[in-house]
Design a protein around this motif. Structure first.
Motif, PDB file in Angstrom:
ATOM      1  N   GLY A 128       0.680  -1.213   0.058  1.00  0.00           N
ATOM      2  CA  GLY A 128      -0.570   0.178  -0.035  1.00  0.00           C
ATOM      3  C   GLY A 128       0.940   0.948  -0.158  1.00  0.00           C
ATOM      4  N   PRO A 129      -0.033   2.663  -0.056  1.00  0.00           N
ATOM      5  CA  PRO A 129       1.383   4.266   0.343  1.00  0.00           C
ATOM      6  C   PRO A 129       1.918   4.550   1.190  1.00  0.00           C
ATOM      7  N   HIS A 130       3.404   3.805   1.133  1.00  0.00           N
ATOM      8  CA  HIS A 130       4.011   4.372   2.279  1.00  0.00           C
ATOM      9  C   HIS A 130       3.820   3.153   3.164  1.00  0.00           C
ATOM     10  N   ARG A 131       3.877   2.144   3.108  1.00  0.00           N
ATOM     11  CA  ARG A 131       3.512   0.838   3.715  1.00  0.00           C
ATOM     12  C   ARG A 131       4.358  -0.214   2.889  1.00  0.00           C
ATOM     13  N   PRO A 132       5.775  -0.031   2.937  1.00  0.00           N
ATOM     14  CA  PRO A 132       7.032  -1.548   2.563  1.00  0.00           C
ATOM     15  C   PRO A 132       6.151  -3.012   3.056  1.00  0.00           C
ATOM     16  N   TRP A 133       6.964  -3.615   2.325  1.00  0.00           N
ATOM     17  CA  TRP A 133       6.582  -4.966   2.704  1.00  0.00           C
ATOM     18  C   TRP A 133       7.814  -5.411   4.152  1.00  0.00           C
ATOM     19  N   ARG A 134       6.939  -6.335   5.307  1.00  0.00           N
ATOM     20  CA  ARG A 134       8.233  -6.402   6.165  1.00  0.00           C
ATOM     21  C   ARG A 134       8.851  -7.833   6.530  1.00  0.00           C
ATOM     22  N   VAL A 135       9.460  -8.739   6.599  1.00  0.00           N
ATOM     23  CA  VAL A 135       9.905  -9.747   6.557  1.00  0.00           C
ATOM     24  C   VAL A 135      10.856  -9.756   7.680  1.00  0.00           C
ATOM     25  N   GLY A 136       9.041 -10.706   8.896  1.00  0.00           N
ATOM     26  CA  GLY A 136      10.533 -10.927  10.280  1.00  0.00           C
ATOM     27  C   GLY A 136      11.968 -12.255  10.215  1.00  0.00           C
ATOM     28  N   VAL A 137      12.660 -11.949  10.291  1.00  0.00           N
ATOM     29  CA  VAL A 137      13.628 -13.582  10.344  1.00  0.00           C
ATOM     30  C   VAL A 137      13.845 -13.994  11.846  1.00  0.00           C
ATOM     31  N   ALA A 138      13.336 -15.219  12.050  1.00  0.00           N
ATOM     32  CA  ALA A 138      13.326 -16.284  13.192  1.00  0.00           C
ATOM     33  C   ALA A 138      14.890 -16.227  13.780  1.00  0.00           C
ATOM     34  N   ASP A 139      14.766 -16.078  14.843  1.00  0.00           N
ATOM     35  CA  ASP A 139      15.842 -16.198  16.130  1.00  0.00           C
ATOM     36  C   ASP A 139      16.034 -17.736  16.146  1.00  0.00           C
ATOM     37  N   ALA A 147      15.072 -12.247  15.144  1.00  0.00           N
ATOM     38  CA  ALA A 147      16.642 -11.977  14.978  1.00  0.00           C
ATOM     39  C   ALA A 147      16.393 -10.739  14.416  1.00  0.00           C
ATOM     40  N   ALA A 148      15.363 -10.592  13.648  1.00  0.00           N
ATOM     41  CA  ALA A 148      15.142  -9.400  12.655  1.00  0.00           C
ATOM     42  C   ALA A 148      14.334  -8.586  11.742  1.00  0.00           C
ATOM     43  N   VAL A 149      14.078  -7.567  11.456  1.00  0.00           N
ATOM     44  CA  VAL A 149      12.945  -7.673  10.509  1.00  0.00           C
ATOM     45  C   VAL A 149      13.597  -6.536   9.052  1.00  0.00           C
ATOM     46  N   VAL A 150      12.933  -7.421   8.477  1.00  0.00           N
ATOM     47  CA  VAL A 150      14.252  -6.848   7.401  1.00  0.00           C
ATOM     48  C   VAL A 150      12.580  -5.888   5.902  1.00  0.00           C
ATOM     49  N   THR A 151      12.848  -4.471   6.156  1.00  0.00           N
ATOM     50  CA  THR A 151      12.284  -3.799   4.970  1.00  0.00           C
ATOM     51  C   THR A 151      12.255  -3.954   3.538  1.00  0.00           C
ATOM     52  N   ALA A 152      10.682  -3.721   2.297  1.00  0.00           N
ATOM     53  CA  ALA A 152      11.389  -3.561   1.103  1.00  0.00           C
ATOM     54  C   ALA A 152      11.324  -1.904   1.092  1.00  0.00           C
ATOM     55  N   ALA A 153      11.490  -1.355   1.982  1.00  0.00           N
ATOM     56  CA  ALA A 153      10.873   0.619   1.930  1.00  0.00           C
ATOM     57  C   ALA A 153      12.173   0.827   0.538  1.00  0.00           C
ATOM     58  N   GLY A 154      11.750   1.178  -1.241  1.00  0.00           N
ATOM     59  CA  GLY A 154      11.852   2.068  -1.613  1.00  0.00           C
ATOM     60  C   GLY A 154      13.117   0.755  -2.354  1.00  0.00           C
ATOM     61  N   ALA A 155      12.131  -0.493  -2.561  1.00  0.00           N
ATOM     62  CA  ALA A 155      13.143  -1.224  -3.744  1.00  0.00           C
ATOM     63  C   ALA A 155      11.895  -2.480  -4.144  1.00  0.00           C
ATOM     64  N   ALA A 156      11.713  -1.643  -5.420  1.00  0.00           N
ATOM     65  CA  ALA A 156      10.778  -2.580  -6.652  1.00  0.00           C
ATOM     66  C   ALA A 156      11.192  -4.064  -6.239  1.00  0.00           C
ATOM     67  N   GLU A 157      11.998  -4.698  -5.462  1.00  0.00           N
ATOM     68  CA  GLU A 157      11.908  -5.886  -5.573  1.00  0.00           C
ATOM     69  C   GLU A 157      12.983  -6.376  -5.294  1.00  0.00           C
ATOM     70  N   LEU A 158      12.683  -7.279  -3.883  1.00  0.00           N
ATOM     71  CA  LEU A 158      13.394  -7.683  -2.566  1.00  0.00           C
ATOM     72  C   LEU A 158      12.699  -9.301  -2.382  1.00  0.00           C
ATOM     73  N   ALA A 159      14.337  -9.940  -2.160  1.00  0.00           N
ATOM     74  CA  ALA A 159      13.478 -11.467  -1.637  1.00  0.00           C
ATOM     75  C   ALA A 159      14.957 -12.099  -0.217  1.00  0.00           C
ATOM     76  N   VAL A 160      14.439 -12.534   0.383  1.00  0.00           N
ATOM     77  CA  VAL A 160      14.881 -13.016   1.629  1.00  0.00           C
ATOM     78  C   VAL A 160      14.411 -14.119   1.959  1.00  0.00           C
ATOM     79  N   ALA A 161      15.927 -14.943   1.990  1.00  0.00           N
ATOM     80  CA  ALA A 161      15.734 -16.274   1.999  1.00  0.00           C
ATOM     81  C   ALA A 161      16.605 -16.834   3.256  1.00  0.00           C
TER      82      ALA A 161
END
Length: 245
Positions: A128-139, A147-161
């Motif tokens: 949504g507007p001004h709402r990036p995807w956020r991905v929690g990284v399990a500890d 352990a962390a939260v990755v945010t995709a703010a400003g990225a047209a494409e992003l992956a977390v593995a």
């Protein structure tokens, strides 16, 4: 692929998105049929037994094997598409298949796409507007914690593995020995534009161990990572902090 895949799709024309979602799901089922190492009649199993050539398989087989060869080259052999002397590209298939499904949905006109395949995520756009995807990284050392939260703010494409031992035990193989990788790590999370590579790099870096793995990940373009050792030490690439929030 032996895992659960979930979809979060925002925006777009409903009929176009629905059609793309049906195609994406069908594509994932087809990938499982073609690349399964458990089905005797899968193209991959028949290829491994010499009953088919690569040219006689679906074009996706040649594509995946070429990507696997590139991953092996770039990791200096720490990533491999063989297991116990047998052809087995499953280490790259899941990331590639999830990324392809997400790309198909994004191409339908959806404003935001997040596809999660067994904890590995490919994202396009935003929810949504001004709402990036956020991905929690399990500890891995604290069940239920992050352990962390990755945010995709400003990225047209992003992956977390993430690759590690918390969920599936010692399943990552050291290609040099053919046995379970013995390292000081319990988890490696890689953030990159494409899930195909993020998944491969997490696996390869885990097999390398924290010191060599971190140095190698630092050398890769557009790649950041978080490594957690069995001693509860957290090591990160230099640009990871900018992706956390």
């Amino acid at each position: 692929m032996g895992t659960v895949v979930s979809f979060d799709v925002r925006g777009g024309e409903p009929e176009a998105v629905r059609s793309a979602l049906e195609e994406a799901v069908a594509g994932l089922h087809r990938v499982d049929e073609v690349f399964s190492t458990y089905r005797e009649g899968s193209q991959l199993s028949r290829l491994a037994r010499g009953e088919l050539t690569v040219a006689e398989c679906d074009p996706e087989v040649a594509e995946v094997l070429a990507l696997g060869s590139e991953a092996e080259r770039l990791s200096d052999g720490w990533f491999s598409t063989r297991y116990a002397g047998r052809l087995d590209p499953t280490g790259i298939v899941k990331g590639w298949a999830v990324e392809r499904a997400a790309r198909r949905l994004a191409a339908s006109g959806a404003g935001g796409v997040s596809v999660n395949g067994g904890g590995d995520v490919q994202m396009y756009g935003a929810p949504g507007p001004h709402r990036p995807w956020r991905v929690g990284v399990a500890d891995p050392l604290r069940p239920g914690g992050l352990a962390a939260v990755v945010t995709a703010a400003g990225a047209a494409e992003l992956a977390v593995a993430t690759s590690g031992t918390a969920e599936r035990g010692a399943h990552i193989v050291d290609p040099r020995t053919g046995r379970s990788a013995v390292t000081d790590l319990v988890a490696v999370t890689v953030v990159a534009p494409r899930l195909t590579w993020a998944d491969c790099w997490a696996t390869a870096a885990f097999a390398m161990g924290s010191r060599e793995g971190l140095a190698w990940l630092e050398s890769l373009p557009d790649t950041e990572a978080l490594l957690i050792t069995a001693g509860d030490e957290v090591r990160c690439t230099g640009g990871l902090a900018a992706l956390l929030g």
